[in-house]
Design an enzyme around this catalytic site. Structure first.
Site, PDB file in Angstrom:
ATOM      1  CB  SER A 144      -7.772 -28.850 -19.149  1.00  0.00           C
ATOM      2  OG  SER A 144      -6.517 -29.921 -19.105  1.00  0.00           O
ATOM      3  CG  HIS A 165      -6.558 -30.101 -25.027  1.00  0.00           C
ATOM      4  ND1 HIS A 165      -7.705 -30.520 -24.875  1.00  0.00           N
ATOM      5  CD2 HIS A 165      -5.733 -30.151 -23.765  1.00  0.00           C
ATOM      6  CE1 HIS A 165      -7.896 -31.192 -23.786  1.00  0.00           C
ATOM      7  NE2 HIS A 165      -6.605 -30.782 -23.059  1.00  0.00           N
TER       8      HIS A 165
HETATM    9  N1  CAA Z   1       3.949 -44.569 -22.569  1.00  0.00           N
HETATM   10  C1  CAA Z   1       4.019 -45.733 -23.478  1.00  0.00           C
HETATM   11  N2  CAA Z   1       3.287 -46.454 -23.682  1.00  0.00           N
HETATM   12  C2  CAA Z   1       2.184 -46.897 -22.976  1.00  0.00           C
HETATM   13  C3  CAA Z   1       1.901 -45.847 -21.889  1.00  0.00           C
HETATM   14  C4  CAA Z   1       2.646 -44.743 -21.787  1.00  0.00           C
HETATM   15  N3  CAA Z   1       2.567 -43.963 -20.859  1.00  0.00           N
HETATM   16  N4  CAA Z   1       0.623 -45.972 -21.380  1.00  0.00           N
HETATM   17  C5  CAA Z   1       0.386 -47.264 -21.878  1.00  0.00           C
HETATM   18  N5  CAA Z   1       1.283 -47.422 -22.776  1.00  0.00           N
HETATM   19  C6  CAA Z   1       1.156 -48.688 -23.658  1.00  0.00           C
HETATM   20  C7  CAA Z   1       2.269 -49.743 -23.515  1.00  0.00           C
HETATM   21  O1  CAA Z   1       2.628 -50.442 -24.440  1.00  0.00           O
HETATM   22  C8  CAA Z   1       1.397 -50.690 -22.357  1.00  0.00           C
HETATM   23  O2  CAA Z   1       2.018 -51.681 -22.246  1.00  0.00           O
HETATM   24  P1  CAA Z   1       3.268 -52.372 -21.074  1.00  0.00           P
HETATM   25  O3  CAA Z   1       2.557 -52.074 -19.622  1.00  0.00           O
HETATM   26  O4  CAA Z   1       3.492 -53.860 -21.368  1.00  0.00           O
HETATM   27  O5  CAA Z   1       4.147 -51.210 -21.342  1.00  0.00           O
HETATM   28  C9  CAA Z   1       0.244 -50.674 -23.146  1.00  0.00           C
HETATM   29  O6  CAA Z   1      -0.134 -49.010 -23.638  1.00  0.00           O
HETATM   30  C10 CAA Z   1      -0.997 -50.953 -22.259  1.00  0.00           C
HETATM   31  O7  CAA Z   1      -1.288 -50.363 -21.278  1.00  0.00           O
HETATM   32  P2  CAA Z   1      -1.864 -50.747 -19.723  1.00  0.00           P
HETATM   33  O8  CAA Z   1      -1.482 -52.146 -19.494  1.00  0.00           O
HETATM   34  O9  CAA Z   1      -1.203 -49.890 -18.595  1.00  0.00           O
HETATM   35  O10 CAA Z   1      -3.250 -50.595 -19.999  1.00  0.00           O
HETATM   36  P3  CAA Z   1      -4.217 -50.292 -20.967  1.00  0.00           P
HETATM   37  O11 CAA Z   1      -4.496 -51.190 -22.037  1.00  0.00           O
HETATM   38  O12 CAA Z   1      -5.752 -49.645 -20.305  1.00  0.00           O
HETATM   39  O13 CAA Z   1      -4.116 -48.923 -21.686  1.00  0.00           O
HETATM   40  C11 CAA Z   1      -4.381 -46.533 -21.578  1.00  0.00           C
HETATM   41  C12 CAA Z   1      -3.731 -47.910 -21.289  1.00  0.00           C
HETATM   42  C13 CAA Z   1      -4.150 -46.104 -23.078  1.00  0.00           C
HETATM   43  C14 CAA Z   1      -4.036 -45.388 -20.603  1.00  0.00           C
HETATM   44  C15 CAA Z   1      -5.929 -46.747 -21.860  1.00  0.00           C
HETATM   45  O14 CAA Z   1      -6.330 -47.341 -20.392  1.00  0.00           O
HETATM   46  C16 CAA Z   1      -6.850 -45.627 -21.805  1.00  0.00           C
HETATM   47  O15 CAA Z   1      -7.043 -45.065 -23.019  1.00  0.00           O
HETATM   48  N6  CAA Z   1      -7.446 -44.745 -20.844  1.00  0.00           N
HETATM   49  C17 CAA Z   1      -8.238 -43.725 -21.269  1.00  0.00           C
HETATM   50  C18 CAA Z   1      -7.133 -42.627 -21.300  1.00  0.00           C
HETATM   51  C19 CAA Z   1      -8.093 -41.181 -21.507  1.00  0.00           C
HETATM   52  O16 CAA Z   1      -9.200 -41.131 -21.715  1.00  0.00           O
HETATM   53  N7  CAA Z   1      -7.171 -40.066 -21.625  1.00  0.00           N
HETATM   54  C20 CAA Z   1      -7.923 -39.030 -21.760  1.00  0.00           C
HETATM   55  C21 CAA Z   1      -7.807 -38.230 -20.498  1.00  0.00           C
HETATM   56  S1  CAA Z   1      -8.500 -36.657 -20.512  1.00  0.00           S
HETATM   57  C22 CAA Z   1      -7.352 -35.509 -21.047  1.00  0.00           C
HETATM   58  O17 CAA Z   1      -6.068 -36.015 -21.210  1.00  0.00           O
HETATM   59  C23 CAA Z   1      -7.670 -34.247 -21.257  1.00  0.00           C
HETATM   60  C24 CAA Z   1      -7.463 -33.096 -20.055  1.00  0.00           C
HETATM   61  O18 CAA Z   1      -7.382 -31.990 -20.554  1.00  0.00           O
HETATM   62  C25 CAA Z   1      -7.749 -33.421 -18.666  1.00  0.00           C
HETATM   63  P1  NAD Z   2       1.630 -31.613 -13.779  1.00  0.00           P
HETATM   64  O1  NAD Z   2       1.219 -31.000 -12.356  1.00  0.00           O
HETATM   65  O2  NAD Z   2       1.900 -33.014 -14.115  1.00  0.00           O
HETATM   66  O3  NAD Z   2       2.735 -30.586 -14.265  1.00  0.00           O
HETATM   67  C1  NAD Z   2       3.011 -29.586 -14.200  1.00  0.00           C
HETATM   68  C2  NAD Z   2       4.521 -29.054 -14.413  1.00  0.00           C
HETATM   69  O4  NAD Z   2       4.463 -27.618 -14.538  1.00  0.00           O
HETATM   70  C3  NAD Z   2       5.114 -29.447 -13.062  1.00  0.00           C
HETATM   71  O5  NAD Z   2       6.308 -30.372 -13.223  1.00  0.00           O
HETATM   72  C4  NAD Z   2       5.663 -27.879 -12.563  1.00  0.00           C
HETATM   73  O6  NAD Z   2       6.664 -28.125 -11.673  1.00  0.00           O
HETATM   74  C5  NAD Z   2       5.521 -27.237 -13.868  1.00  0.00           C
HETATM   75  N1  NAD Z   2       5.529 -25.735 -13.682  1.00  0.00           N
HETATM   76  C6  NAD Z   2       4.492 -25.028 -12.833  1.00  0.00           C
HETATM   77  N2  NAD Z   2       4.650 -23.727 -13.133  1.00  0.00           N
HETATM   78  C7  NAD Z   2       5.734 -23.693 -13.890  1.00  0.00           C
HETATM   79  C8  NAD Z   2       6.411 -22.262 -14.467  1.00  0.00           C
HETATM   80  N3  NAD Z   2       6.184 -21.141 -14.106  1.00  0.00           N
HETATM   81  N4  NAD Z   2       7.466 -22.588 -15.257  1.00  0.00           N
HETATM   82  C9  NAD Z   2       7.741 -23.987 -15.595  1.00  0.00           C
HETATM   83  N5  NAD Z   2       7.325 -25.111 -15.031  1.00  0.00           N
HETATM   84  C10 NAD Z   2       6.363 -25.072 -14.142  1.00  0.00           C
HETATM   85  O7  NAD Z   2       0.369 -31.272 -14.785  1.00  0.00           O
HETATM   86  P2  NAD Z   2      -0.324 -31.810 -16.116  1.00  0.00           P
HETATM   87  O8  NAD Z   2      -0.958 -32.663 -15.848  1.00  0.00           O
HETATM   88  O9  NAD Z   2       1.046 -32.091 -16.857  1.00  0.00           O
HETATM   89  O10 NAD Z   2      -0.951 -30.489 -16.609  1.00  0.00           O
HETATM   90  C11 NAD Z   2      -0.353 -29.301 -16.980  1.00  0.00           C
HETATM   91  C12 NAD Z   2      -1.187 -28.538 -18.389  1.00  0.00           C
HETATM   92  O11 NAD Z   2      -1.705 -29.571 -19.171  1.00  0.00           O
HETATM   93  C13 NAD Z   2      -2.408 -28.295 -17.289  1.00  0.00           C
HETATM   94  O12 NAD Z   2      -2.800 -26.795 -18.004  1.00  0.00           O
HETATM   95  C14 NAD Z   2      -3.310 -29.056 -17.842  1.00  0.00           C
HETATM   96  O13 NAD Z   2      -4.809 -28.503 -17.430  1.00  0.00           O
HETATM   97  C15 NAD Z   2      -3.035 -29.575 -19.069  1.00  0.00           C
HETATM   98  N6  NAD Z   2      -3.731 -30.844 -19.439  1.00  0.00           N
HETATM   99  C16 NAD Z   2      -3.594 -31.796 -18.391  1.00  0.00           C
HETATM  100  C17 NAD Z   2      -4.027 -33.136 -18.700  1.00  0.00           C
HETATM  101  C18 NAD Z   2      -4.095 -34.343 -18.024  1.00  0.00           C
HETATM  102  O14 NAD Z   2      -4.525 -35.435 -17.916  1.00  0.00           O
HETATM  103  N7  NAD Z   2      -3.393 -34.301 -16.643  1.00  0.00           N
HETATM  104  C19 NAD Z   2      -4.702 -33.390 -20.052  1.00  0.00           C
HETATM  105  C20 NAD Z   2      -4.327 -32.512 -21.063  1.00  0.00           C
HETATM  106  C21 NAD Z   2      -4.038 -31.146 -20.691  1.00  0.00           C
END
Ligand code: CAA
Ligand code: NAD
Length: 309
Positions: A144, A165
């Site tokens: 991330s 990513h």
């Molecule tokens: N797998 C499959 N289908 C899924 C799902 C999953 N994990 N999550 C949601 N769905 C689908 C399903 O069809 C679900 O319907 P059911 O509950 O009947 O199965 C439908 O989407 C609607 O889901 P929800 O009712 O739970 O809620 P929602 O309409 O709000 O949608 C969401 C869920 C898509 C997660 C939406 O809330 C959303 O877009 N949230 C923002 C997510 C976001 O910003 N993600 C980026 C995070 S940052 C990142 O990832 C980067 C990083 O490095 C940290």
């Molecule tokens: P998580 O904690 O859900 O899963 C991480 C997994 O990695 C665990 O199951 C752990 O047992 C396994 N693990 C740790 N060390 C390991 C090793 N040496 N060999 C094999 N498996 C190992 O974390 P996550 O949310 O899936 O995030 C994973 C990566 O993806 C991170 O780098 C995170 O920054 C990135 N990421 C996260 C998100 C998010 O929304 N959570 C979105 C995009 C990218």
């Protein structure tokens, strides 16, 4: 006639190039991201080995994939439940699990890492896999926030290393950021772009800069929401509601932090704060630190800013 021949040759050449594309994929880390990426990869006909540290985690990952597939199928095959069940079985056949990352990497066109957000641990993993994987194998990280260049420096294949990513939840989120470092070859970058498209995702090109595009904007926003709450300027419920109803976001910042994982959010912000201690956008938060110290990582542990069943 010559035209037809040329067309046939072009088609054969194109399919030969396609055959050289990424087909077999090892995904390291079966957490929320690794399992989601494995699902997207297997659903599009690729062969996937999902690797984690123990069998219990892998059983949970496989169960999570199946549960998510059921949700997808419920919509996609609404009128054809039998075809939906067949699809799930076909996809699950494309996924196997393993605790032996090196053995899996030996047979892969792509090794994609989605383990804990820690540079030293990611470097240790890739350094070991560099010795095991064939020459042609491309390495990619789903980090991330960490520089892809730093992770890649633990290997001898800088030209065959890039960033891929994905976003959470992977089955729903269409974007993939494809990161090209100064050393990533054009061929590797093209293969990663083509792979993202083959998954049905929309890739965007990113430079190897902190947080790439989305997290460089999203993480400071989420941290600012915590700081607003820490100052007593809004309850987390009101802030979440305000951003959903006032800005059209599907989730408020606290809901999203819990969804991403507070441990991951802390890894990201701590890393950026160490890199640029005077940047107010990257300052850490006592409230986030406290929750993580208490093991409240968000949805995945049942409690974060909110409690989950
Ligand atoms: N797998 C499959 N289908 C899924 C799902 C999953 N994990 N999550 C949601 N769905 C689908 C399903 O069809 C679900 O319907 P059911 O509950 O009947 O199965 C439908 O989407 C609607 O889901 P929800 O009712 O739970 O809620 P929602 O309409 O709000 O949608 C969401 C869920 C898509 C997660 C939406 O809330 C959303 O877009 N949230 C923002 C997510 C976001 O910003 N993600 C980026 C995070 S940052 C990142 O990832 C980067 C990083 O490095 C940290
Ligand atoms: P998580 O904690 O859900 O899963 C991480 C997994 O990695 C665990 O199951 C752990 O047992 C396994 N693990 C740790 N060390 C390991 C090793 N040496 N060999 C094999 N498996 C190992 O974390 P996550 O949310 O899936 O995030 C994973 C990566 O993806 C991170 O780098 C995170 O920054 C990135 N990421 C996260 C998100 C998010 O929304 N959570 C979105 C995009 C990218």
């Amino acid at each position: 006639m010559a035209f037809v021949t040329r067309q046939i040759i072009r088609t054969l050449t194109t399919s030969a190039t396609r055959n050289a594309a990424i087909k077999t994929v090892t995904i390291i880390g079966g957490g929320q991201m690794g399992a989601g990426i494995a699902q997207a990869t297997a659903s599009t006909g690729h062969t996937v080995v999902l690797v984690d540290t123990n069998e219990d985690i892998l059983k949970k990952s496989a169960k999570g994939i199946e549960g998510s597939l059921k949700r997808v199928v419920k919509k996609k095959f609404a009128d054809k439940p039998e075809a939906g069940e067949e699809f799930i079985q076909k996809v699950m056949k494309n996924v196997s699990t393993s605790t032996d990352a090196a053995a899996a990497a030996q047979k892969s066109d792509l090794v994609l890492e989605a383990i804990v957000e820690n540079l030293k641990i990611k470097q240790g993993l890739f350094s070991a896999l560099d010795k095991a994987a064939p020459q042609h194998t491309i390495f990619a990280s789903n980090t991330s926030s960490l520089p892809i260049t730093d992770i890649a420096s633990s290997t001898t294949r800088l030209d065959r290393f890039g960033g891929l990513h994905f976003f959470n939840p992977v089955p729903m989120m269409k974007l993939v950021e494809v990161i090209k470092t100064d050393s990533t070859s054009q061929e590797t970058f093209d293969a990663l772009m083509a792979f993202s498209k083959a998954l049905g995702k929309h890739p965007v090109t990113c430079k190897d800069t902190p947080g790439f595009i989305v997290n460089r904007l999203l993480v400071p926003y989420m941290m600012e929401a915590i700081r607003l709450h820490e100052r007593g300027h809004g309850s987390k419920e009101d802030i979440d509601m305000a951003m959903k109803l006032g800005a059209g976001y599907p989730m408020g910042p606290f809901e999203l932090l819990d969804y991403v994982g507070l441990d991951t959010a802390k890894f990201i912000i701590d890393g950026w704060c160490a890199m640029e201690p005077n940047n107010p956008l990257f300052s850490t938060s006592p409230m986030l630190n406290k929750l993580v110290a208490e093991g409240k990582f968000g949805k995945k542990t049942g409690e974060g800013f909110y409690k989950y069943k």
